[in-house]
Design a protein around this motif. Sequence first.
Motif, PDB file in Angstrom:
ATOM      1  N   GLN A  53      62.143  21.914  55.866  1.00 53.23           N
ATOM      2  CA  GLN A  53      62.441  22.192  57.275  1.00 53.23           C
ATOM      3  C   GLN A  53      62.448  23.682  57.578  1.00 53.23           C
ATOM      4  O   GLN A  53      62.383  24.077  58.743  1.00 53.23           O
ATOM      5  CB  GLN A  53      63.794  21.582  57.665  1.00 53.23           C
ATOM      6  CG  GLN A  53      63.779  20.062  57.690  1.00 53.23           C
ATOM      7  CD  GLN A  53      65.120  19.488  58.106  1.00 53.23           C
ATOM      8  OE1 GLN A  53      65.977  19.251  57.275  1.00 53.23           O
ATOM      9  NE2 GLN A  53      65.308  19.287  59.401  1.00 53.23           N
ATOM     10  N   CYS A 101      67.718  14.696  63.773  1.00 55.26           N
ATOM     11  CA  CYS A 101      67.132  15.615  62.805  1.00 55.26           C
ATOM     12  C   CYS A 101      66.945  16.967  63.482  1.00 55.26           C
ATOM     13  O   CYS A 101      66.489  17.025  64.623  1.00 55.26           O
ATOM     14  CB  CYS A 101      65.785  15.065  62.333  1.00 55.26           C
ATOM     15  SG  CYS A 101      64.966  16.109  61.128  1.00 55.26           S
ATOM     16  N   LEU A 102      67.300  18.021  62.758  1.00 56.61           N
ATOM     17  CA  LEU A 102      67.139  19.363  63.322  1.00 56.61           C
ATOM     18  C   LEU A 102      65.666  19.654  63.613  1.00 56.61           C
ATOM     19  O   LEU A 102      65.362  20.514  64.436  1.00 56.61           O
ATOM     20  CB  LEU A 102      67.700  20.413  62.354  1.00 56.61           C
ATOM     21  CG  LEU A 102      69.212  20.285  62.059  1.00 56.61           C
ATOM     22  CD1 LEU A 102      69.629  21.281  60.992  1.00 56.61           C
ATOM     23  CD2 LEU A 102      70.042  20.450  63.322  1.00 56.61           C
ATOM     24  N   HIS A 143      67.868  10.301  54.219  1.00 52.64           N
ATOM     25  CA  HIS A 143      67.141  11.032  55.264  1.00 52.64           C
ATOM     26  C   HIS A 143      66.541  12.320  54.680  1.00 52.64           C
ATOM     27  O   HIS A 143      65.370  12.627  54.925  1.00 52.64           O
ATOM     28  CB  HIS A 143      68.119  11.342  56.417  1.00 52.64           C
ATOM     29  CG  HIS A 143      67.563  12.196  57.508  1.00 52.64           C
ATOM     30  ND1 HIS A 143      67.377  11.734  58.798  1.00 52.64           N
ATOM     31  CD2 HIS A 143      67.145  13.504  57.517  1.00 52.64           C
ATOM     32  CE1 HIS A 143      66.876  12.715  59.541  1.00 52.64           C
ATOM     33  NE2 HIS A 143      66.730  13.795  58.793  1.00 52.64           N
ATOM     34  N   HIS A 147      62.493  13.827  53.755  1.00 55.51           N
ATOM     35  CA  HIS A 147      61.863  15.113  54.103  1.00 55.51           C
ATOM     36  C   HIS A 147      61.007  15.648  52.954  1.00 55.51           C
ATOM     37  O   HIS A 147      59.972  16.258  53.178  1.00 55.51           O
ATOM     38  CB  HIS A 147      62.927  16.167  54.440  1.00 55.51           C
ATOM     39  CG  HIS A 147      63.396  16.137  55.860  1.00 55.51           C
ATOM     40  ND1 HIS A 147      62.559  16.352  56.923  1.00 55.51           N
ATOM     41  CD2 HIS A 147      64.622  15.921  56.398  1.00 55.51           C
ATOM     42  CE1 HIS A 147      63.246  16.270  58.062  1.00 55.51           C
ATOM     43  NE2 HIS A 147      64.506  16.013  57.771  1.00 55.51           N
TER      44      HIS A 147
HETATM   45 ZN    ZN Z   1      66.006  15.718  59.157  1.00 54.40          ZN
END
Ligand code: ZN
Length: 175
Positions: A53, A101-102, A143, A147
């Motif tokens: 991310q 989610c960011l 989660h 990613h």
């Molecule tokens: Zn996420």
Amino acid sequence: MSKMLKILEIGNPVLRQKSTAIANITDPELDGTIADLMATCDAANGVGIAAPQVASSVRLFIVASRPSPRYPHAPTMAPTAMINPQIVDRSGELVSGWEGCLSVPGLRGSVLRDRAIEVKYLTRHGELVHQELTDFVARIFQHELDHLDGILFPDRVSNSTDLITEAEYMKIVFD
Ligand code: ZN
């Protein structure tokens, strides 16, 4: 000094890559990466964040469950860096829960996850941890692990009607 990193958003191809395992746990840069990830997660009010991310395609994430406006019932735990994480067993009991989610701003989705999982990962000091996670923390782990394989929560909703805005989600949570 830890610094805030820019969080990539859905559509960025890095979020769709499969991340590579961290081979050198003693790499001095790793501590800095972990500190930056923790600071970024904290500043964004997240309960977890994965290295991809912030454009680092390695198998590392932070799990940092705590109550927040978005997750008022989340348990509190010390933010934990998990390196080369794996699920070794699953309860097989699937439960649905709302996720955000960011990297997917403004949206929430209802996603089925295993209620309990047995996991292993390396700590930042290179110790192998083997533990069972349940409920909300197990959900965060699943989660974040997604990613590392290029999967985002909208891929996991079984029906597109289970995808709603954050404003609509807040109505459900506080009803
Ligand atoms: Zn996420």
